[in-house]
Scaffold this active site. Structure first.
Site, PDB file in Angstrom:
ATOM      1  N   LYS A 195      -6.627  14.611  -5.528  1.00 19.19           N
ATOM      2  CA  LYS A 195      -7.760  14.330  -6.418  1.00 19.19           C
ATOM      3  C   LYS A 195      -8.673  13.328  -5.718  1.00 19.19           C
ATOM      4  O   LYS A 195      -8.294  12.182  -5.490  1.00 19.19           O
ATOM      5  CB  LYS A 195      -7.269  13.774  -7.752  1.00 19.19           C
ATOM      6  N   LYS A 248      -8.645  18.898  -6.512  1.00 25.82           N
ATOM      7  CA  LYS A 248      -9.796  18.604  -7.375  1.00 25.82           C
ATOM      8  C   LYS A 248     -10.758  17.677  -6.637  1.00 25.82           C
ATOM      9  O   LYS A 248     -10.309  16.642  -6.121  1.00 25.82           O
ATOM     10  CB  LYS A 248      -9.299  17.937  -8.660  1.00 25.82           C
TER      11      LYS A 248
END
Length: 322
Positions: A195, A248
């Site tokens: 992330k 992500k």
């Protein structure tokens, strides 16, 4: 002309093109994100994300019914409570907004697979993903205790899977132990493993009311310039017990999805985040590109190696496919 490329000959027929296509998008690829708020009879469009809404628990149940009708079988829930404090109490109490949402879905539509985002940023008054020390720095180890509480409360309410998005070190192993000790050894964990500290999250922070009140999240989210680090983070999470890993954002990190697919034998989810969604929606609405660009973008995520796509486009594409 005898040596014309065989694929070129086959492309001339639409039926054959479909049969030999290497990558396809289906409704089964999608997890649809949903935002739940306190109150009743609320379905309020999020200004920065056209077509995406805040739902109260009662209207959430109707939305779930519509998703199932479209063939969407999995959602990930984000909760926005009325009350926040420094330790994110509303994230792990029995009558928290997510807990109420899970129970309502399972009571009315038990066939929907419910995943919950596990983080603290939506529940803390400072907007960070963990417990802050007096000097304003996130206390990694103290945060793990609260992430464990949140995860366990979600599963007790009926969640089928938890998805820790905080990026604290060691949180997958900690949550795995908490769930196992609670008797939930069969509940899988989908880890936000790679992330990035991305600028593509802006619209989400409005939707989840989770922007940090001071500082940023660069100390615990990843530097956009790093690729090897992502592989290390993924390896750590797999070792600790992650069942699925997430990359992500998606579109600016297709190389990370590809590397993860090449290096690890584990299901990969890609989060097509709010900024990516809003940019494409805006471009289509302004007539700068055709709506076909949406499917093209999703195909690129799948082609890079993602098995699952978490996307705000899921409902729109499901309607088109249906």
């Amino acid at each position: 002309m005898k040596n014309i490329n065989r694929t070129r000959r086959l492309r001339k027929n639409e039926t054959i093109r479909g049969m030999i296509r290497e990558t396809n998008i289906t409704v089964d690829d999608f997890i649809y994100p949903l935002f739940i708020v306190e109150g009743e009879n609320i379905k309020r469009e999020i200004s920065s994300m056209p077509g995406v809404y805040h739902f109260s628990v009662d209207t959430l149940v109707d939305e779930i019914a519509e998703l199932l009708e479209l063939g969407i079988k999995s959602v990930i829930l984000f909760g926005i409570p009325d009350e926040k404090d420094s330790i994110g109490t509303s994230g792990f109490v029995q009558d928290g907004i997510i807990q109420k949402g899970i129970r309502a879905i399972k009571e009315n539509h038990p066939e929907m697979y419910v995943i919950t985002d596990v983080c603290m940023c939506e529940y803390t008054d400072h907007g960070h993903c963990g417990i802050l020390r007096k000097d304003g720095v996130v206390d990694n180890d103290e945060t793990l205790k609260y992430l464990g509480k949140i995860s366990l409360s979600h599963v007790k309410a009926g969640a089928d899977m938890v998805a820790p998005s905080d990026m604290m070190d060691g949180r997958i192993g900690y949550i795995r132990n908490i769930l196992d000790e609670g008797g939930y050894v069969e509940t899988p964990i989908m880890a936000y493993s790679a992330k990035y500290a991305s600028s593509f999250y802006g619209p989400f922070r409005e939707a989840a009311e989770s922007a940090p009140s001071s500082g940023d999240r660069k100390s615990y989210q990843m530097d956009p310039g790093n690729s090897d680090e992502a592989m290390r983070e993924i390896a750590y999470d797999i070792e600790e017990g992650a069942d699925i890993i997430i990359v992500k954002p998606a579109l600016s990190y297709l190389d990370i999805i590809k590397r993860a697919d090449d290096e690890f034998n584990i299901p990969i989810a890609a989060y097509n985040v709010s900024g990516e969604y809003s940019m494409l929606k805006s471009a289509v609405e302004q007539g700068l590109v055709s709506e076909d660009v949406i499917m093209e973008a999703l195909l690129s995520i799948k082609r890079a190696g993602s098995d699952i796509i978490i996307t705000y486009f899921a409902k729109e594409i499901a309607k088109r496919l249906k």
